[in-house]
Design a protein around this motif. Structure first.
Motif, PDB file in Angstrom:
ATOM      1  N   THR A 137     -26.469  11.151  -9.431  1.00 48.92           N
ATOM      2  CA  THR A 137     -27.615  12.373  -9.685  1.00 48.92           C
ATOM      3  C   THR A 137     -28.372  12.960  -8.188  1.00 48.92           C
ATOM      4  OG1 THR A 137     -29.119  10.288 -10.277  1.00 48.92           O
ATOM      5  CG2 THR A 137     -28.182  11.831 -11.843  1.00 48.92           C
ATOM      6  N   HIS A 138     -27.962  12.001  -6.961  1.00 48.64           N
ATOM      7  CA  HIS A 138     -27.779  12.690  -5.762  1.00 48.64           C
ATOM      8  C   HIS A 138     -27.241  14.144  -5.533  1.00 48.64           C
ATOM      9  CE1 HIS A 138     -30.764   9.279  -5.520  1.00 48.64           C
ATOM     10  NE2 HIS A 138     -32.080   9.769  -4.071  1.00 48.64           N
ATOM     11  N   TYR A 139     -26.302  13.290  -5.515  1.00 49.57           N
ATOM     12  CA  TYR A 139     -24.796  13.991  -4.875  1.00 49.57           C
ATOM     13  C   TYR A 139     -24.982  15.985  -5.195  1.00 49.57           C
ATOM     14  CZ  TYR A 139     -22.920   9.314  -4.224  1.00 49.57           C
ATOM     15  OH  TYR A 139     -22.774   8.405  -3.536  1.00 49.57           O
ATOM     16  N   PRO A 140     -25.661  16.403  -6.279  1.00 45.84           N
ATOM     17  CA  PRO A 140     -26.168  18.313  -6.379  1.00 45.84           C
ATOM     18  C   PRO A 140     -26.028  18.545  -5.268  1.00 45.84           C
ATOM     19  CG  PRO A 140     -26.208  16.851  -8.360  1.00 45.84           C
ATOM     20  CD  PRO A 140     -26.141  15.215  -8.005  1.00 45.84           C
ATOM     21  N   LEU A 141     -26.822  18.158  -4.745  1.00 58.69           N
ATOM     22  CA  LEU A 141     -27.637  18.661  -3.636  1.00 58.69           C
ATOM     23  C   LEU A 141     -26.674  18.276  -2.539  1.00 58.69           C
ATOM     24  CD1 LEU A 141     -30.636  17.361  -5.085  1.00 58.69           C
ATOM     25  CD2 LEU A 141     -31.231  16.737  -2.572  1.00 58.69           C
ATOM     26  N   LEU A 142     -25.689  17.629  -2.015  1.00 63.59           N
ATOM     27  CA  LEU A 142     -24.344  17.589  -2.091  1.00 63.59           C
ATOM     28  C   LEU A 142     -23.254  18.546  -1.956  1.00 63.59           C
ATOM     29  CD1 LEU A 142     -24.478  14.005  -1.088  1.00 63.59           C
ATOM     30  CD2 LEU A 142     -24.608  15.387   1.261  1.00 63.59           C
ATOM     31  N   LYS A 143     -23.880  19.776  -2.428  1.00 60.35           N
ATOM     32  CA  LYS A 143     -22.764  20.266  -3.635  1.00 60.35           C
ATOM     33  C   LYS A 143     -21.889  21.031  -2.248  1.00 60.35           C
ATOM     34  CE  LYS A 143     -21.258  22.524  -7.439  1.00 60.35           C
ATOM     35  NZ  LYS A 143     -21.117  23.693  -8.785  1.00 60.35           N
ATOM     36  N   PRO A 144     -23.637  22.097  -1.908  1.00 58.13           N
ATOM     37  CA  PRO A 144     -22.604  23.235  -1.066  1.00 58.13           C
ATOM     38  C   PRO A 144     -21.762  22.523   0.239  1.00 58.13           C
ATOM     39  CG  PRO A 144     -24.417  23.693  -1.372  1.00 58.13           C
ATOM     40  CD  PRO A 144     -24.634  22.230  -2.185  1.00 58.13           C
ATOM     41  N   LEU A 145     -22.216  21.299   0.269  1.00 59.34           N
ATOM     42  CA  LEU A 145     -21.503  20.490   1.953  1.00 59.34           C
ATOM     43  C   LEU A 145     -20.022  20.149   1.650  1.00 59.34           C
ATOM     44  CD1 LEU A 145     -21.587  20.418   4.729  1.00 59.34           C
ATOM     45  CD2 LEU A 145     -22.661  17.644   4.217  1.00 59.34           C
ATOM     46  N   PHE A 186     -35.225   9.299  -7.478  1.00 53.77           N
ATOM     47  CA  PHE A 186     -35.440  10.829  -7.466  1.00 53.77           C
ATOM     48  C   PHE A 186     -34.460  11.665  -7.482  1.00 53.77           C
ATOM     49  CE2 PHE A 186     -37.314   8.669  -3.950  1.00 53.77           C
ATOM     50  CZ  PHE A 186     -38.557   8.570  -4.651  1.00 53.77           C
ATOM     51  N   GLY A 187     -33.593  10.061  -7.759  1.00 51.88           N
ATOM     52  CA  GLY A 187     -32.509  11.707  -8.288  1.00 51.88           C
ATOM     53  C   GLY A 187     -31.916  12.681  -9.224  1.00 51.88           C
ATOM     54  N   GLY A 188     -32.512  12.046 -10.396  1.00 48.42           N
ATOM     55  CA  GLY A 188     -33.078  12.414 -11.724  1.00 48.42           C
ATOM     56  C   GLY A 188     -33.318  13.321 -12.022  1.00 48.42           C
ATOM     57  N   LEU A 189     -34.094  14.258 -10.760  1.00 51.25           N
ATOM     58  CA  LEU A 189     -34.724  15.069 -10.659  1.00 51.25           C
ATOM     59  C   LEU A 189     -33.872  16.331 -10.552  1.00 51.25           C
ATOM     60  CD1 LEU A 189     -37.608  14.125  -8.544  1.00 51.25           C
ATOM     61  CD2 LEU A 189     -37.427  14.740 -10.601  1.00 51.25           C
ATOM     62  N   THR A 190     -32.847  16.587 -10.761  1.00 47.60           N
ATOM     63  CA  THR A 190     -31.238  17.258 -10.550  1.00 47.60           C
ATOM     64  C   THR A 190     -31.044  17.241 -11.955  1.00 47.60           C
ATOM     65  OG1 THR A 190     -30.225  15.424 -10.528  1.00 47.60           O
ATOM     66  CG2 THR A 190     -30.887  16.388  -8.353  1.00 47.60           C
ATOM     67  N   VAL A 191     -31.106  16.598 -13.067  1.00 48.81           N
ATOM     68  CA  VAL A 191     -30.874  16.519 -14.248  1.00 48.81           C
ATOM     69  C   VAL A 191     -32.241  17.364 -14.946  1.00 48.81           C
ATOM     70  CG1 VAL A 191     -30.877  15.495 -16.672  1.00 48.81           C
ATOM     71  CG2 VAL A 191     -30.053  14.388 -14.414  1.00 48.81           C
ATOM     72  N   LEU A 192     -33.404  17.351 -14.614  1.00 46.86           N
ATOM     73  CA  LEU A 192     -34.599  17.428 -15.069  1.00 46.86           C
ATOM     74  C   LEU A 192     -34.291  19.293 -15.029  1.00 46.86           C
ATOM     75  CD1 LEU A 192     -37.055  17.468 -16.354  1.00 46.86           C
ATOM     76  CD2 LEU A 192     -38.445  16.944 -14.726  1.00 46.86           C
ATOM     77  N   ARG A 193     -34.360  19.515 -13.473  1.00 46.93           N
ATOM     78  CA  ARG A 193     -33.996  20.499 -12.933  1.00 46.93           C
ATOM     79  C   ARG A 193     -33.256  21.664 -13.892  1.00 46.93           C
ATOM     80  NH1 ARG A 193     -31.603  21.234  -7.164  1.00 46.93           N
ATOM     81  NH2 ARG A 193     -29.659  20.530  -8.323  1.00 46.93           N
ATOM     82  N   GLU A 194     -31.518  21.220 -13.948  1.00 43.28           N
ATOM     83  CA  GLU A 194     -30.982  22.190 -15.174  1.00 43.28           C
ATOM     84  C   GLU A 194     -31.112  22.152 -16.044  1.00 43.28           C
ATOM     85  OE1 GLU A 194     -28.461  23.212 -14.018  1.00 43.28           O
ATOM     86  OE2 GLU A 194     -28.146  22.254 -11.931  1.00 43.28           O
ATOM     87  N   LEU A 195     -31.576  21.054 -16.674  1.00 42.98           N
ATOM     88  CA  LEU A 195     -33.084  20.999 -18.333  1.00 42.98           C
ATOM     89  C   LEU A 195     -34.221  21.708 -18.386  1.00 42.98           C
ATOM     90  CD1 LEU A 195     -33.176  17.222 -19.031  1.00 42.98           C
ATOM     91  CD2 LEU A 195     -32.124  19.108 -20.302  1.00 42.98           C
ATOM     92  N   LEU A 196     -34.476  22.033 -17.242  1.00 42.96           N
ATOM     93  CA  LEU A 196     -36.281  23.251 -17.664  1.00 42.96           C
ATOM     94  C   LEU A 196     -35.942  24.612 -18.021  1.00 42.96           C
ATOM     95  CD1 LEU A 196     -37.535  22.298 -14.234  1.00 42.96           C
ATOM     96  CD2 LEU A 196     -38.458  21.747 -16.658  1.00 42.96           C
ATOM     97  N   PRO A 197     -34.413  25.662 -17.353  1.00 51.00           N
ATOM     98  CA  PRO A 197     -34.001  26.635 -17.914  1.00 51.00           C
ATOM     99  C   PRO A 197     -33.828  26.544 -18.666  1.00 51.00           C
ATOM    100  CG  PRO A 197     -32.492  26.092 -16.459  1.00 51.00           C
ATOM    101  CD  PRO A 197     -33.969  24.861 -16.459  1.00 51.00           C
ATOM    102  N   LEU A 198     -32.908  25.488 -19.543  1.00 55.58           N
ATOM    103  CA  LEU A 198     -32.035  25.371 -20.885  1.00 55.58           C
ATOM    104  C   LEU A 198     -32.998  25.177 -21.773  1.00 55.58           C
ATOM    105  CD1 LEU A 198     -29.274  23.352 -19.466  1.00 55.58           C
ATOM    106  CD2 LEU A 198     -28.593  25.852 -19.984  1.00 55.58           C
ATOM    107  N   ILE A 199     -33.767  24.653 -22.125  1.00 56.44           N
ATOM    108  CA  ILE A 199     -35.102  23.906 -23.040  1.00 56.44           C
ATOM    109  C   ILE A 199     -36.104  24.186 -23.325  1.00 56.44           C
ATOM    110  CG2 ILE A 199     -35.461  22.465 -25.112  1.00 56.44           C
ATOM    111  CD1 ILE A 199     -33.039  20.821 -23.833  1.00 56.44           C
TER     112      ILE A 199
END
Length: 272
Positions: free
Chosen positions: A191-199, A15-28
């Motif tokens: 790629t899981h760790y972006p969800l932890l960024k605020p913490l 599932f972690g790679g979905l954080t990369v997809l999340r970043e790609l969607l608005p860029l392309i």
């Protein structure tokens, strides 16, 4: 249907790679996105290099057959151990997550980078090699408990379970501070760790450990976007999702990683 600007294939062992997809969607915008989570064969990190390469190649070939024109390896383990195989085998551009993260670290202040990653990624030494190639000093810190905590969803500010995640994170960061007291930036090497960024940001503040956080998922998406030249479009992107096991679990957890509900996920079989 309008022709998409490009078809991008993205794969991870889960599932972690979905954080990369999340970043790609608005860029392309206007692209057709194909995401594959090889959930039947995770975790990749416990497998041999030869097995990981075989898994990565079968995932890459599947996305190529679906029309991918550029492959994004949104998995640190597969990037560390199978990127060269993918580039050699596939007739399309292939981008991994490690080099973009290292390049982003080069642009950050200072020269000592603390990398938080899984045990398998740390053992590969891939981030150390990539950062040293940028004339940076690297300290890699394995944080094996963070992935399961993220997948359990123990991040909610209103939940008592967040205190468990916060304490585990504090222990890892305290150990890292002793090992790398002069680090100036922190690279999220999973790629899981972006969800932890605020913490992570909140914990660093309480520890007086002022590190600039570098999100390798974001850096990877930016690196891909820089290589793709498309005309401005008002066309809406489309996305198809594939998993090799438990599509119900993939849809539930994937929605958390992507930041919005996933459409129906297609179950596929890539063999052993």
């Amino acid at each position: 249907m309008p022709t998409p600007t490009i078809t991008l294939g993205v794969f991870d062992s889960g599932f972690g790679g979905l954080t990369v997809l999340r970043e790609l969607l608005p860029l392309i915008p206007g692209a057709r996105y194909l995401y594959l989570g090889d959930t039947a064969r995770l975790p990749y990190g416990s497998k041999s290099r030869e097995t990981i390469a075989r898994y990565a190649l079968s995932s890459g070939r599947f996305l190529l057959e679906q029309g991918a024109q550029h492959l994004v390896v949104a998995c640190n383990t597969a990037t560390a151990l199978a990127l060269d195989d993918l580039k050699h085998d596939l007739p399309i551009p292939v981008t991994g997550v490690i080099a973009p993260g290292a390049a982003a670290a080069k642009a950050a202040p200072g020269s000592h980078v603390l990398v938080l990653a899984t045990s398998a990624t740390v053992q590969s030494g891939a981030y150390t090699r990539a950062l040293e190639a940028q004339d940076l000093t690297a300290t890699e810190k394995a944080c094996p408990l963070l992935v399961p905590l993220v997948e359990e969803g123990w991040l909610d500010n209103t939940s008592e379970t967040q205190s468990v995640t916060a304490e585990v994170l504090r222990i890892y960061l305290a150990e890292a501070q002793r090992e790398a007291p002069h680090a100036t930036s922190l690279l999220l090497g999973c790629t899981h760790y972006p969800l932890l960024k605020p913490l992570i940001e909140a914990t660093l503040l309480t520890m007086n450990y002022p590190l600039q956080i570098i999100d390798s998922a974001q850096a990877t998406a930016l690196a891909v976007a820089r290589t793709i030249h498309t005309e401005p479009t008002t066309q809406i992107s489309s996305a198809s999702f594939y998993a090799t096991d438990s599509i119900e679990k993939f849809q539930r957890l994937g929605s958390r990683f992507l930041g919005h509900p996933l459409p129906p996920v297609e179950l596929i079989d890539l063999g052993g």
